[in-house]
Design an enzyme around this catalytic site. Structure first.
Site, mmCIF file in Angstrom:
data_model
loop_
_atom_site.group_PDB
_atom_site.id
_atom_site.type_symbol
_atom_site.label_atom_id
_atom_site.label_comp_id
_atom_site.label_asym_id
_atom_site.label_seq_id
_atom_site.Cartn_x
_atom_site.Cartn_y
_atom_site.Cartn_z
ATOM 1 N N LEU A 180 -0.582 5.098 7.270
ATOM 2 C CA LEU A 180 -0.633 4.169 6.101
ATOM 3 C C LEU A 180 0.601 3.772 5.280
ATOM 4 O O LEU A 180 1.098 4.723 4.846
ATOM 5 C CB LEU A 180 -1.806 4.627 5.190
ATOM 6 C CG LEU A 180 -2.008 3.930 3.870
ATOM 7 C CD1 LEU A 180 -2.703 2.783 4.267
ATOM 8 C CD2 LEU A 180 -3.070 4.761 2.855
ATOM 9 N N CYS A 375 21.091 -5.092 -11.670
ATOM 10 C CA CYS A 375 20.247 -3.908 -11.193
ATOM 11 C C CYS A 375 21.360 -3.348 -10.446
ATOM 12 O O CYS A 375 21.554 -1.761 -10.462
ATOM 13 C CB CYS A 375 19.062 -4.338 -10.157
ATOM 14 S SG CYS A 375 17.579 -4.866 -11.114
#
Length: 412
Positions: A180, A375
């Site tokens: 998943l 960033c």
């Protein structure tokens, strides 16, 4: 160069207030070009020029916090000439001289209230700009998370592939295992897991743009029987439909919210098989109190880029993992890798600035230009970090932890 700006009395008062607030050392590579033709240099041979078209633009320098400066720039109240990284360096130096690192502009704790609707809107705000927009400055697979540069010589393409393999190798992913991927993006990880590791994978995302392109990529790769992409909240993945051998979450838990981390890790625990492994890859705060990025940078990101994002310190993430019944087996800091990744993205963005300007508004163009270069600077300055945490279900049984006693397998 005339450094004495001739102004009318009200304008002079604004400028005086601005200059009085700057404890500058005359070494910032910045030129202020005023509306009346006069310039003021804050250092020799400035590489960045701010063009102030009128006196009202001065208010964004009172104080010159990163959010004030970015607000003025992205909304067109003044123009800035220079390379993106030089601009961010000059802005950071200016903010340091005029803004304290403590108090309102220092590290403050966010108290965002999260719910499903708000989280979905935040993800859509960020990721649904357009697939074409992201394609211009990401790698070919459009992996929008920290790359991995083990030799420091890798191209962005190579480093992103290395990151995917590094994660899947850490997880000891085997053929036929069920994986998943929470926040699967445009599908690169689940496709790699199927093609190179033989796994059966489910990827979930809240972004319709990501979902549609990821589904198309799965079809093109001939993996429709092996990979499933869902437009779904991870909280709605039902354990009754089957547990997972391995779970990944890459660049997603930043959206969860500090108060919801136990719930997030608890959901992962409920979906993981005994003897399974989970890898959480996410941005973390370097403030022990999980405070936000300093100098006002977090305010800009919250307003324009990542609404409702909150970053935990690694200690808080580990605490909440343990509370949820997960044992941390391995913690790796990739802060330097993300600084390099963002530098690549910022450079790509600059190189394709003409094409990007043709598909988004000038405000959006400026927001992302500031965000990517900013960033990169934040990771370089150790204002924020990035950690990969490998974990299994906690407990006394030896069967819960399948990893070897040596970490050598991760680098085979």
């Amino acid at each position: 160069m005339d450094t004495h700006v001739r102004l009318a009395m009200p304008e002079h008062t604004l400028l005086a207030r601005m200059m009085a607030g700057l404890r500058f050392e005359s070494d910032i590579s910045l030129r202020l070009a005023f509306w009346n033709g006069f310039d003021h240099d804050l250092g020799p041979d400035p590489r960045v020029t701010v063009r102030l078209p009128n006196p009202s633009a001065l208010r964004y320098f009172l104080p010159p916090s990163l959010d004030n400066l970015a607000e003025g720039y992205v909304n067109g109240h003044f123009d800035v000439l220079g390379g993106a990284q030089d601009i961010i360096e000059a802005a950071s130096r200016l903010a340091h001289t005029g803004v304290p690192m403590r108090g309102r502009f220092g590290r403050i704790l966010s108290t965002v209230r999260h719910n499903r609707a708000k989280d979905a809107r935040a993800v859509q705000h960020h990721y649904d700009v357009s697939n074409a927009f992201y394609r211009l400055w990401l790698d070919e697979q459009m992996v929008y998370s920290c790359a991995y540069f083990p030799n420091r010589t890798e191209t962005l393409e190579q480093a992103q592939r290395a990151k995917l393999d590094h994660i899947l190798t850490k997880l000891m992913l085997k053929p036929g295992e069920r994986l998943l991927d929470i926040g699967c993006g445009w599908g690169a990880l689940v496709i790699r897991a199927a093609l190179a590791f033989g796994a059966r994978a489910v990827g979930v995302t809240l972004s319709r743009n990501q979902y549609e392109l990821a589904c198309e990529r799965v079809r093109q790769a001939g993996l429709s029987d092996q990979v499933e992409i869902r437009l779904q909240d991870y909280r709605d993945v039902d354990a009754r439909d089957g547990l997972f051998d391995k779970i990944t979450s890459v660049g997603m838990f930043e959206h969860v919210g500090l108060e919801h981390l136990p719930e997030y890790f608890g959901k992962i625990h409920s979906l993981l098989k005994d003897g399974g492994l989970v890898l959480n890859h996410g941005i973390t705060s370097t403030d022990p109190g999980s405070g936000s990025t300093p100098l006002g940078a977090a305010n800009f990101i919250e307003k324009y880029v990542f609404p409702h994002g909150e970053l935990p310190h690694i200690s808080r993430a580990l605490r909440d993992m343990q509370t949820a019944g997960l044992e941390a087996l391995d913690v790796e800091c990739l802060r330097r890798h993300y600084a390099r990744t963002l530098t690549h993205w910022a450079q790509n963005y600059e190189q394709h600035s003409g094409a990007i300007r043709g598909m988004v508004s000038e405000t959006t163009f400026r927001v992302w230009r500031v965000y990517l270069a900013g960033c990169a600077h934040a990771f370089e300055q150790n204002w924020v970090s990035l950690h990969q945490v490998l974990a299994c279900k906690a407990g006394a049984s030896q069967d819960l932890n399948p990893t070897p006693w040596s970490r050598a397998y991760m680098y085979a």
